[in-house]
Design a protein around this motif. Structure first.
Motif, PDB file in Angstrom:
ATOM      1  N   MET A  65      43.565  23.389  21.052  1.00  0.00           N
ATOM      2  CA  MET A  65      44.075  22.409  20.097  1.00  0.00           C
ATOM      3  C   MET A  65      45.431  21.881  20.552  1.00  0.00           C
ATOM      4  O   MET A  65      45.701  20.680  20.488  1.00  0.00           O
ATOM      5  CB  MET A  65      44.186  23.013  18.695  1.00  0.00           C
ATOM      6  N   ILE A  66      46.296  22.769  21.026  1.00  0.00           N
ATOM      7  CA  ILE A  66      47.620  22.362  21.501  1.00  0.00           C
ATOM      8  C   ILE A  66      47.482  21.437  22.710  1.00  0.00           C
ATOM      9  O   ILE A  66      48.197  20.436  22.808  1.00  0.00           O
ATOM     10  CB  ILE A  66      48.496  23.593  21.798  1.00  0.00           C
ATOM     11  N   GLU A  67      46.549  21.725  23.618  1.00  0.00           N
ATOM     12  CA  GLU A  67      46.300  20.843  24.758  1.00  0.00           C
ATOM     13  C   GLU A  67      45.872  19.457  24.283  1.00  0.00           C
ATOM     14  O   GLU A  67      46.330  18.443  24.813  1.00  0.00           O
ATOM     15  CB  GLU A  67      45.215  21.431  25.665  1.00  0.00           C
ATOM     16  N   HIS A  68      44.986  19.407  23.293  1.00  0.00           N
ATOM     17  CA  HIS A  68      44.507  18.140  22.735  1.00  0.00           C
ATOM     18  C   HIS A  68      45.669  17.365  22.103  1.00  0.00           C
ATOM     19  O   HIS A  68      45.799  16.149  22.299  1.00  0.00           O
ATOM     20  CB  HIS A  68      43.412  18.430  21.711  1.00  0.00           C
ATOM     21  N   ALA A  69      46.533  18.056  21.361  1.00  0.00           N
ATOM     22  CA  ALA A  69      47.684  17.410  20.721  1.00  0.00           C
ATOM     23  C   ALA A  69      48.666  16.894  21.773  1.00  0.00           C
ATOM     24  O   ALA A  69      49.201  15.784  21.633  1.00  0.00           O
ATOM     25  CB  ALA A  69      48.381  18.389  19.777  1.00  0.00           C
ATOM     26  N   THR A  70      48.905  17.667  22.805  1.00  0.00           N
ATOM     27  CA  THR A  70      49.812  17.247  23.878  1.00  0.00           C
ATOM     28  C   THR A  70      49.286  15.987  24.547  1.00  0.00           C
ATOM     29  O   THR A  70      50.038  15.042  24.802  1.00  0.00           O
ATOM     30  CB  THR A  70      49.990  18.385  24.903  1.00  0.00           C
ATOM     31  N   ALA A  71      47.982  15.954  24.806  1.00  0.00           N
ATOM     32  CA  ALA A  71      47.366  14.777  25.432  1.00  0.00           C
ATOM     33  C   ALA A  71      47.483  13.540  24.544  1.00  0.00           C
ATOM     34  O   ALA A  71      47.552  12.412  25.048  1.00  0.00           O
ATOM     35  CB  ALA A  71      45.906  15.056  25.756  1.00  0.00           C
TER      36      ALA A  71
END
Length: 106
Positions: A65-71
């Motif tokens: 989820m954090i990777e998705h938000a960062t992207a």
């Protein structure tokens, strides 16, 4: 990345809402894990084999989820939640989701 289960973050002001973000993982119990869990359940108490499996699955979903938000360009996620569903016997999907936002310190 700031992550909050509330709809705001103390000391920060939301300046932009970006998107719904999610992280998904699917995990299964191994035959050895089921055997060890069965032995532990004979004695009662905490089933550490299953606790470790659940913790690992939640952490993986959170990381995705954090990777998705960062992207998406976020520096925070608000309203974060977990959900889990058994896809079939012994196979579980764990979902972490929330709203990606941009925040500034007040």
């Amino acid at each position: 990345m700031l992550v909050s289960t509330t709809n705001d973050i103390a000391g920060h002001r939301i300046v932009r809402h970006l998107a719904l973000v999610r992280g998904i993982t699917v995990r299964s119990r191994s035959v050895i894990g089921n055997f060890a869990g069965g032995i532990q359940s004979l004695f009662g108490g905490k089933l550490s084999v299953y606790v470790q499996l659940a913790e690992t699955a939640r952490q993986e979903a959170l990381d995705h989820m954090i990777e998705h938000a960062t992207a998406a360009g976020a520096n925070a996620v608000i309203g974060m939640r977990y959900d889990a569903n058994e896809i079939m016997d012994g196979i579980t999907e764990v979902l972490a989701y929330g709203t990606a936002v941009v925040v500034e310190a007040e």
